[in-house]
Design an enzyme around this catalytic site. Structure first.
Site, PDB file in Angstrom:
ATOM      1  N   CYS A  68      -4.206   2.115 -17.738  1.00  0.00           N
ATOM      2  CA  CYS A  68      -4.546   3.327 -18.704  1.00  0.00           C
ATOM      3  C   CYS A  68      -3.353   4.309 -18.839  1.00  0.00           C
ATOM      4  O   CYS A  68      -2.327   3.687 -18.270  1.00  0.00           O
ATOM      5  CB  CYS A  68      -5.793   4.083 -18.470  1.00  0.00           C
ATOM      6  N   HIS A 101      -1.718  -3.621   3.682  1.00  0.00           N
ATOM      7  CA  HIS A 101      -2.566  -2.603   4.464  1.00  0.00           C
ATOM      8  C   HIS A 101      -3.861  -2.307   3.945  1.00  0.00           C
ATOM      9  O   HIS A 101      -4.915  -2.173   5.057  1.00  0.00           O
ATOM     10  CB  HIS A 101      -1.974  -1.604   5.013  1.00  0.00           C
TER      11      HIS A 101
END
Length: 147
Positions: A68, A101
């Site tokens: 967006c 991670h």
């Protein structure tokens, strides 16, 4: 990261970058499933973000890619879903770390703030980085708020 069809979604402000990403991924041999929008006509990003999130959660697509204007609105929408880990990435380094991670399953980019060249680098890093697992899995297991 092993890809199924990659799910894509955007609002009007992210449409151009989503279209670039679609073509870029297809040229690299990836299958894509586009959840819209299909033009630069004004629309509401949650309509497309929820459709993408539902498909990722159902295992129909993996990973997802959403755009967006700022990346924030569609990212907020996606992250309302319990099993979505949407990561707003402005650089390849962030894309790398969020896969490594956080096991991000949706890449979000800010359509109004990065170039196609930068987006290509971000996409490549996201797609080429695997989740490290180990100590990070326990943290991920604590994210969802099941009722």
């Amino acid at each position: 990261m092993k890809a199924k069809a990659i799910g894509l979604a955007s609002d009007h402000a992210g449409f151009a970058l989503k279209e670039f990403a679609k073509k870029y991924l297809q040229e690299k041999g990836y299958e894509v499933k586009d959840f819209g929008t299909n033009s630069e006509a004004s629309v509401d990003y949650p309509d497309f973000g929820h459709a993408l999130a539902n498909a990722v959660e159902a295992g129909e697509v993996y990973p997802g890619l959403a755009v967006c204007g700022s990346g924030e609105g569609i990212s907020m929408t996606l992250n309302k879903h319990q099993h979505i880990r949407a990561a707003l990435c402005w650089s390849p380094e962030i894309a790398h770390m969020t896969r490594l991670h956080n096991d991000a399953n949706v890449l979000v980019m800010p359509g109004r703030y990065i170039s196609n060249e930068e987006a290509a680098k971000i996409i490549d890093e996201f797609m080429q980085t695997d989740f490290e697992g180990g100590r990070h899995q326990a943290r991920i297991d604590k994210i969802a708020v099941e009722k």
